[in-house]
Scaffold this active site. Structure first.
Site, PDB file in Angstrom:
ATOM      1  N   VAL A  28      -2.642  -4.047   1.883  1.00 54.14           N
ATOM      2  CA  VAL A  28      -3.157  -2.966   1.049  1.00 54.14           C
ATOM      3  C   VAL A  28      -3.149  -3.357  -0.423  1.00 54.14           C
ATOM      4  O   VAL A  28      -4.097  -3.078  -1.162  1.00 54.14           O
ATOM      5  CB  VAL A  28      -2.328  -1.690   1.279  1.00 54.14           C
ATOM      6  CG1 VAL A  28      -2.764  -0.584   0.325  1.00 54.14           C
ATOM      7  CG2 VAL A  28      -2.454  -1.233   2.725  1.00 54.14           C
ATOM      8  N   ASP A  29      -2.096  -4.010  -0.871  1.00 53.29           N
ATOM      9  CA  ASP A  29      -1.951  -4.354  -2.280  1.00 53.29           C
ATOM     10  C   ASP A  29      -3.101  -5.239  -2.752  1.00 53.29           C
ATOM     11  O   ASP A  29      -3.787  -4.945  -3.740  1.00 53.29           O
ATOM     12  CB  ASP A  29      -0.610  -5.068  -2.480  1.00 53.29           C
ATOM     13  CG  ASP A  29      -0.114  -4.989  -3.917  1.00 53.29           C
ATOM     14  OD1 ASP A  29      -0.723  -4.268  -4.722  1.00 53.29           O
ATOM     15  OD2 ASP A  29       0.895  -5.644  -4.223  1.00 53.29           O
ATOM     16  N   ASP A  30      -3.321  -6.340  -2.052  1.00 51.95           N
ATOM     17  CA  ASP A  30      -4.406  -7.240  -2.450  1.00 51.95           C
ATOM     18  C   ASP A  30      -5.775  -6.593  -2.261  1.00 51.95           C
ATOM     19  O   ASP A  30      -6.692  -6.829  -3.057  1.00 51.95           O
ATOM     20  CB  ASP A  30      -4.318  -8.545  -1.650  1.00 51.95           C
ATOM     21  CG  ASP A  30      -3.185  -9.419  -2.132  1.00 51.95           C
ATOM     22  OD1 ASP A  30      -3.341 -10.085  -3.164  1.00 51.95           O
ATOM     23  OD2 ASP A  30      -2.122  -9.434  -1.485  1.00 51.95           O
ATOM     24  N   ARG A 104      -0.998   1.033  -6.921  1.00 51.92           N
ATOM     25  CA  ARG A 104      -2.194   0.194  -6.905  1.00 51.92           C
ATOM     26  C   ARG A 104      -3.345   0.905  -6.189  1.00 51.92           C
ATOM     27  O   ARG A 104      -4.503   0.837  -6.618  1.00 51.92           O
ATOM     28  CB  ARG A 104      -1.911  -1.130  -6.212  1.00 51.92           C
ATOM     29  CG  ARG A 104      -2.864  -2.232  -6.612  1.00 51.92           C
ATOM     30  CD  ARG A 104      -2.374  -3.034  -7.797  1.00 51.92           C
ATOM     31  NE  ARG A 104      -1.178  -3.760  -7.454  1.00 51.92           N
ATOM     32  CZ  ARG A 104      -0.071  -3.791  -8.200  1.00 51.92           C
ATOM     33  NH1 ARG A 104      -0.010  -3.107  -9.327  1.00 51.92           N
ATOM     34  NH2 ARG A 104       0.984  -4.495  -7.847  1.00 51.92           N
TER      35      ARG A 104
END
Length: 283
Positions: A28-30, A104
């Site tokens: 999810v972050d990237d 993010r």
């Protein structure tokens, strides 16, 4: 294609992975960061980009856990007792939702036109607020540590439409300001994961200084003395070839067990911070 994250999520694959070769386990972050980048690209310049952005955002939203937050690789993977089995020596058997990843996603949502009235945004904001430390900071899972977490959250909250002047956001702003080092930079030791009284304390580094600056800038602090001193630190510590040196580890693999020196953190985060400062002065 899908990995075992589909056990709890029937959404079609649509994210991006941390590694160069990884067709099954996006994170999810990237994915949120890729979406932030793609948002800057206009459709005529890249065939199929609108479809890619739509799939990516849909996948990120679908990975929201029932508590309102987002983890990196899975949804509702919070059975912490698994970290106590014999071979779980790095306490990394679960993937709990965290404030930094949630921030993010909220930031990406804001860029794509969502606001804080959206149900997913509302539950995400509530999750983030529940994790705020009494002194105003947020713990960071994937970067060292409270400076990273606080920056990630502030970017997300303001992007999704929260008021930077609200008391809980101003508490985080004050925390960042009061943890600035005498040289104008910011730094934090990896030991802050084990000893919370060390949060926000450590030798100044380019990446952590950049995180603090970007957290302050998004809250409208471009004219503050803390931001000016932080920018000056970056300018004065820059090498003749344009790079910065960074001796300390600022990336987190598994808190208390494994840390990473991402060798480009020292380059692109300062450039991002200086770029945002320049844009803030123009605005």
């Amino acid at each position: 294609t899908g990995g075992d994250w589909q056990v709890k999520n029937c959404c079609a694959p649509g994210g991006w992975a941390f590694e160069f070769v990884n067709n099954h386990y996006p994170d999810v972050d990237d994915s949120a960061v890729v979406l932030l980048a793609l948002h800057r690209v206009s459709p005529p310049n890249c065939e199929g980009i609108e479809c890619g952005k739509s799939l990516g955002m849909e996948w990120c939203l679908s990975m929201q856990s029932s508590c309102g937050g987002w983890a990196a690789f899975d949804r509702d993977n919070t059975m912490t007792i698994l970290n106590r089995i014999p071979f779980a020596d790095q306490e990394a058997m679960v993937d709990e939702p965290t404030a930094d990843v949630s921030g993010r996603v909220l930031e990406a949502m804001g860029y794509f036109g969502y606001d804080c009235s959206h149900p997913r945004a509302q539950s995400g904001i509530q999750f983030i607020r529940s994790l705020q430390e009494p002194d105003g900071a947020w713990w960071g899972r994937w970067g060292v540590n409270y400076i990273y977490g606080t920056w990630s959250v502030l970017r997300g909250l303001v992007s999704i439409g929260e008021d930077p002047s609200s008391p809980y956001i101003q508490a985080a702003v004050r925390w960042l300001k009061t943890h600035q080092n005498l040289d104008g930079g910011w730094g934090e030791t990896c030991a802050s994961y084990r000893h919370s009284h060390l949060r926000g304390k450590g030798p100044s580094t380019p990446s952590q200084t950049a995180w603090a600056l970007m957290g302050l800038l998004v809250c409208g602090e471009a004219d503050s003395p803390e931001v000016r001193r932080g920018v000056q630190y970056l300018l004065e510590s820059q090498n003749a070839d344009g790079t910065w040196d960074e001796r300390y580890f600022t990336g987190t693999g598994f808190p208390n067990h494994f840390y990473i020196r991402y060798r480009y953190y020292r380059l692109y985060f300062p450039l991002m911070a200086l770029g945002q400062y320049r844009q803030a002065l123009k605005d």
